[in-house]
Design an enzyme around this catalytic site. Structure first.
Site, short mmCIF file in Angstrom:
data_model
loop_
_atom_site.label_atom_id
_atom_site.label_comp_id
_atom_site.label_asym_id
_atom_site.label_seq_id
_atom_site.Cartn_x
_atom_site.Cartn_y
_atom_site.Cartn_z
NE ARG A 1 25.80 21.60 -29.24
CZ ARG A 1 26.23 20.40 -28.93
NH1 ARG A 1 27.20 19.85 -29.63
NH2 ARG A 1 25.71 19.74 -27.91
CD GLU B 1 27.47 9.14 -24.57
OE1 GLU B 1 27.60 8.87 -25.77
OE2 GLU B 1 27.46 10.30 -24.16
CE LYS C 1 30.91 10.27 -25.10
NZ LYS C 1 31.30 10.80 -26.41
CB SER D 1 32.64 17.66 -22.09
OG SER D 1 31.96 17.95 -23.28
N GLY D 2 29.51 16.75 -21.45
CA GLY D 2 28.17 16.89 -20.91
C GLY D 2 27.75 18.25 -20.38
N GLY D 3 28.22 19.33 -20.99
CA GLY D 3 27.77 20.65 -20.54
C GLY D 3 28.68 21.29 -19.50
N GLY E 1 32.77 16.14 -26.98
CA GLY E 1 32.23 16.82 -28.15
C GLY E 1 32.41 18.31 -27.95
NE ARG E 2 27.71 19.43 -25.06
CZ ARG E 2 26.77 19.13 -24.17
NH1 ARG E 2 25.95 20.07 -23.76
NH2 ARG E 2 26.64 17.92 -23.71
#
Ligand code: 13P
Length: 334
Positions: free
Chosen positions: A33, A179, A221, A263-265, A293-294
Site C-alpha cells: 500500500r 475471522e 469477523k 470490508s474485504g476489497g 481496515g481499508r
C-alpha cells in the site's frame, strides 16, 4: 478463563454506535500500500502513519477498538507516549493480531490455498500482548473461491486453527476475533459465495464447539455474502444485505458474543451501504457492526501519502469515514 471479563470486553467492543478499526496490515501488505502511493517503506514511516491513525481527535466517538500488529503495540508517538496509552486514555480497547504469516496448504488448479501460521508460540506471545495492554486479538483465515475451491480439507484445518487460537486467547481472558474471510477475488456468483460462506461457518462453529470455546466470549469477523469482484451483473445492495443476514441467521449460533464485518476489497461506499441496509433490515440476535481496515483508512492514507505534513486533513478524512460507518451500523447513513 474469566467469562465475566470476556463478555464485558465483547460488550465494549460491540457497543452501539461504534465499530472496530483494523490497522493491523502485515508488513507485506503495508509495503504494497505504501509503495503504490510512493511512501518509503521504513519502520519510521509506518510509525508516523499509525500515530496519525491513533491520535485522531474524536475518533473514540465512533471506534471501540483498534487492531494493531505487534510492532505498533510497542511503538510510541514522537512525544514519547506509548500508542497503547493513547488508546487507553480515549477508552478504546487495544487488540493485537495473532498470526505471523501464511504457508501454502496446497495448490488446486494452480491456485494456492494459504493457511495461517503462528500457533506454536502463540501461548507465549499472547502473554506479551496482554502485558502491552491488549484485551482482544484477531486471527484471519483466507478462503478462496474457484474451481474445486475451497477444499474440505482446507476448511477443516483452518477452522481447527481458529479454534486453537480462540482457546489460547480465552485462557488469558483475551477476546478472540475469529475471522474466516471468504475472499472477494474471482467472478463467482453471490449464490456461490453464500454456499461457501454457509458451509464454512458451519465447519468453524463445529470446531469451536468441540474444542470447548466459550461462544459468548468471541466475536465473529466475517465477510459479507457478495458477488465476486470480477462477476458480471454483481448483486444489488439489497440482495447482499438479505443474503448475508440469512446466512448468519442460519449458520451462527445465537450465543456468539458479537458479529463484525471486514470490508474485504469493497469500495468505501459499498461497505457503508451494505452495513446500513443490513442494520435497517435487522432481525438478528446480534447488533452488527464494522471492523473495517481499508474502507476507513483509504482516503486518509491517500491524503497523507500526498502531503505528509498535513496530518490534520488526513485525520479529518479518517474521522469522516469512521462516522459514516458508525451511522451505517445503526441504519442512519442513507
Ligand atoms: P479490510 O476491511 O481492509 O478487509 O480489513 C479488515 C481486516 O482486518 C482484514 O483482516
Amino acid at each position: 478463563m474469566d467469562k465475566d471479563i470476556l463478555t464485558k470486553t465483547v460488550s465494549r467492543l460491540t457497543a452501539s454506535p461504534k465499530g472496530i478499526l483494523a490497522i493491523d496490515e502485515s508488513l507485506g501488505t503495508c509495503r504494497g500500500r505504501f509503495e503504490k502511493l510512493g511512501v518509503p517503506f521504513t519502520e519510521e514511516k509506518r510509525r508516523e502513519y499509525r500515530e496519525l491513525l491513533i491520535t485522531t481527535p474524536g475518533i473514540e466517538e465512533y471506534i471501540s477498538g483498534y487492531i494493531l500488529v505487534s510492532e505498533t503495540a510497542l511503538q510510541k508517538t514522537k512525544n514519547n507516549i506509548l500508542f497503547t496509552d493513547i488508546l487507553n486514555q480515549k477508552g478504546i480497547c487495544v487488540g493485537v493480531t495473532a498470526y505471523t504469516g501464511y504457508s501454502v496448504f496446497d495448490t488446486v488448479n494452480e491456485v494456492k490455498q494459504e493457511i495461517t501460521e503462528g500457533l506454536s508460540d502463540f501461548a507465549q506471545r499472547i502473554k506479551e500482548y496482554k502485558k502491552a495492554g491488549a484485551v482482544f486479538s484477531k486471527w484471519r483465515e483466507m478462503i478462496r473461491i474457484g474451481e474445486n475451491l475451497p477444499t474440505e480439507e482446507f476448511l477443516i484445518e483452518s477452522a481447527k486453527r481458529l479454534a486453537q487460537y480462540a482457546l489460547i486467547c480465552q485462557a488469558e481472558d483475551i477476546v478472540p476475533i475469529v475471522e474466516p474471510e471468504v475472499m472477494i477475488d474471482g467472478n463467482h456468483s453471490i449464490e456461490k459465495c453464500y454456499e461457501v460462506t454457509a458451509h464454512n461457518l458451519k465447519i468453524v462453529f463445529d470446531e469451536l464447539k468441540s474444542a470447548g470455546v466459550f461462544l459468548p466470549g468471541i466475536i465473529l469477523k466475517t465477510s459479507m455474502v457478495l458477488s465476486g469482484k470480477d462477476a458480471q451483473n454483481r448483486a444489488s445492495v439489497k440482495d447482499v444485505a438479505k443474503m448475508t443476514i440469512k446466512c448468519l441467521k442460519e449458520n451462527v449460533p445465537k450465543e456468539v458474543g458479537g458479529i463484525v464485518f471486514l470490508s474485504g476489497g469493497q469500495s468505501d461506499e459499498e461497505a457503508s451501504l451494505h452495513l446500513d441496509t443490513m442494520s435497517k433490515l435487522g432481525g438478528l440476535p446480534w447488533h452488527l457492526t464494522f471492523s473495517y481496515g481499508r474502507a476507513i483508512q483509504n482516503l486518509a492514507l491517500q491524503s497523507w501519502a500526498k502531503n505528509p505534513e498535513d496530518v490534520a486533513s488526513a485525520q479529518r478524512l479518517l474521522l469522516e469515514s469512521a462516522k459514516r460507518n458508525s451511522l451505517a451500523s445503526v441504519g442512519k447513513y442513507k
